[in-house]
Design an enzyme around this catalytic site. Structure first.
Site, short mmCIF file in Angstrom:
data_model
loop_
_atom_site.label_atom_id
_atom_site.label_comp_id
_atom_site.label_asym_id
_atom_site.label_seq_id
_atom_site.Cartn_x
_atom_site.Cartn_y
_atom_site.Cartn_z
N PRO A 9 -36.58 -47.06 -21.49
CA PRO A 9 -36.47 -46.99 -22.95
C PRO A 9 -35.07 -46.65 -23.46
O PRO A 9 -34.40 -45.76 -22.92
CB PRO A 9 -37.43 -45.86 -23.33
CG PRO A 9 -38.38 -45.76 -22.20
CD PRO A 9 -37.66 -46.23 -20.98
N ASN A 10 -34.67 -47.39 -24.48
CA ASN A 10 -33.43 -47.17 -25.23
C ASN A 10 -32.16 -47.57 -24.49
O ASN A 10 -31.06 -47.46 -25.04
CB ASN A 10 -33.32 -45.71 -25.70
CG ASN A 10 -34.50 -45.32 -26.56
OD1 ASN A 10 -34.80 -45.99 -27.54
ND2 ASN A 10 -35.22 -44.27 -26.18
N ARG A 17 -26.06 -46.51 -29.46
CA ARG A 17 -26.62 -45.16 -29.54
C ARG A 17 -25.62 -44.12 -29.00
O ARG A 17 -24.87 -44.42 -28.06
CB ARG A 17 -27.93 -45.07 -28.72
CG ARG A 17 -27.70 -45.10 -27.22
CD ARG A 17 -28.96 -45.15 -26.38
NE ARG A 17 -29.65 -43.89 -26.26
CZ ARG A 17 -30.32 -43.51 -25.15
NH1 ARG A 17 -30.37 -44.31 -24.08
NH2 ARG A 17 -30.94 -42.37 -25.12
N TYR A 22 -22.87 -42.09 -24.17
CA TYR A 22 -23.05 -43.29 -23.33
C TYR A 22 -21.90 -44.28 -23.41
O TYR A 22 -21.91 -45.30 -22.72
CB TYR A 22 -24.38 -43.98 -23.71
CG TYR A 22 -25.58 -43.07 -23.52
CD1 TYR A 22 -25.99 -42.70 -22.24
CD2 TYR A 22 -26.27 -42.56 -24.61
CE1 TYR A 22 -27.06 -41.84 -22.06
CE2 TYR A 22 -27.34 -41.70 -24.45
CZ TYR A 22 -27.73 -41.34 -23.16
OH TYR A 22 -28.79 -40.49 -22.98
N ASN A 73 -32.87 -46.58 -13.84
CA ASN A 73 -32.56 -45.62 -14.90
C ASN A 73 -33.77 -45.63 -15.83
O ASN A 73 -33.97 -46.55 -16.63
CB ASN A 73 -31.29 -46.01 -15.67
CG ASN A 73 -30.90 -44.94 -16.68
OD1 ASN A 73 -31.70 -44.05 -16.98
ND2 ASN A 73 -29.69 -45.01 -17.20
N ALA A 76 -35.63 -41.53 -20.84
CA ALA A 76 -36.35 -40.28 -21.08
C ALA A 76 -37.65 -40.18 -20.28
O ALA A 76 -38.15 -39.07 -20.03
CB ALA A 76 -36.65 -40.13 -22.57
N GLU A 98 -32.59 -43.10 -8.24
CA GLU A 98 -32.63 -42.67 -9.65
C GLU A 98 -31.20 -42.59 -10.18
O GLU A 98 -30.33 -42.02 -9.52
CB GLU A 98 -33.30 -41.29 -9.73
CG GLU A 98 -33.29 -40.69 -11.12
CD GLU A 98 -33.88 -39.27 -11.15
OE1 GLU A 98 -34.56 -38.86 -10.17
OE2 GLU A 98 -33.64 -38.58 -12.14
N HIS A 100 -28.63 -42.00 -13.75
CA HIS A 100 -28.38 -41.68 -15.16
C HIS A 100 -26.90 -41.87 -15.45
O HIS A 100 -26.06 -41.49 -14.63
CB HIS A 100 -28.78 -40.23 -15.47
CG HIS A 100 -30.21 -39.96 -15.13
ND1 HIS A 100 -31.23 -40.45 -15.90
CD2 HIS A 100 -30.77 -39.35 -14.07
CE1 HIS A 100 -32.38 -40.11 -15.33
NE2 HIS A 100 -32.12 -39.45 -14.21
N ARG A 107 -26.68 -31.35 -20.23
CA ARG A 107 -27.25 -31.63 -21.55
C ARG A 107 -28.45 -30.71 -21.83
O ARG A 107 -28.58 -29.66 -21.22
CB ARG A 107 -27.61 -33.12 -21.61
CG ARG A 107 -26.38 -34.02 -21.41
CD ARG A 107 -26.72 -35.49 -21.50
NE ARG A 107 -27.24 -35.85 -22.81
CZ ARG A 107 -27.89 -36.99 -23.06
NH1 ARG A 107 -28.08 -37.87 -22.09
NH2 ARG A 107 -28.35 -37.24 -24.28
#
Ligand code: DQA
Length: 143
Positions: A9-10, A17, A22, A73, A76, A98, A100, A107
């Site tokens: 998502p996103n 964004r 990012y 990735n 969330a 995994e 990111h 964060r």
């Protein structure tokens, strides 16, 4: 060798964004860079992005016997999706890394926890789009 890069998502909104986190590079050019790198590392590479948990789960299930590894990735979903975790665990023969782009540990606290890490071969975070390249490199060493 066949590689699936799976984006949750996103991640289609990268470049638009939260640019301070990012970066300004858009999803299309990042995907092109991933494909170019994957090719140079000896992988045939498919990239699949979805904002829908079930679509990502279906893609993971169908990776069995098709892909040699997954770079994921999960956005969330990383932090709370037990369904995604179980999907990864159900295709043990397909190693999953995994990824990111941001350093999630720097964060918000909710990002410090990953429910998918225990079923992934390893985790790479914090290097922007380079996180994908590093994950492909790591995957190459696993296969
Ligand atoms: C992310 C980090 C997640 O916490 C976030 O929800 C994302 C992107 C990253 O690439 O840094 O959507 O996975």
């Amino acid at each position: 060798m066949k590689l699936l890069v799976l984006l949750g998502p996103n991640l289609n909104m990268v470049g638009i964004r939260e640019k301070s986190i990012y970066g300004i590079e858009n999803a299309n050019t990042i995907n092109e860079a991933i494909k170019t790198y994957a090719k140079s590392a000896g992988f045939e590479c498919d990239i699949f992005q979805s904002n829908h948990e079930g679509d990502l789960i279906d893609k993971i299930h169908s990776s069995l016997g098709v892909y040699d590894g997954i770079v994921l990735n999960a956005g969330a979903l990383t932090h709370y999706s037990y369904a995604l975790r179980d999907a990864i665990a159900s295709v043990e023969a397909v190693p999953t890394i995994e990824v990111h782009m941001s350093n999630v540990h720097k964060r918000e606290e909710f990002r410090h926890k990953s429910v998918i890490s225990p079923v992934c071969s390893g985790v790479i975070c914090g290097f922007g789009k380079d996180s994908y390249r590093l994950a492909i490199e790591a995957l190459k060493g696993l296969i």
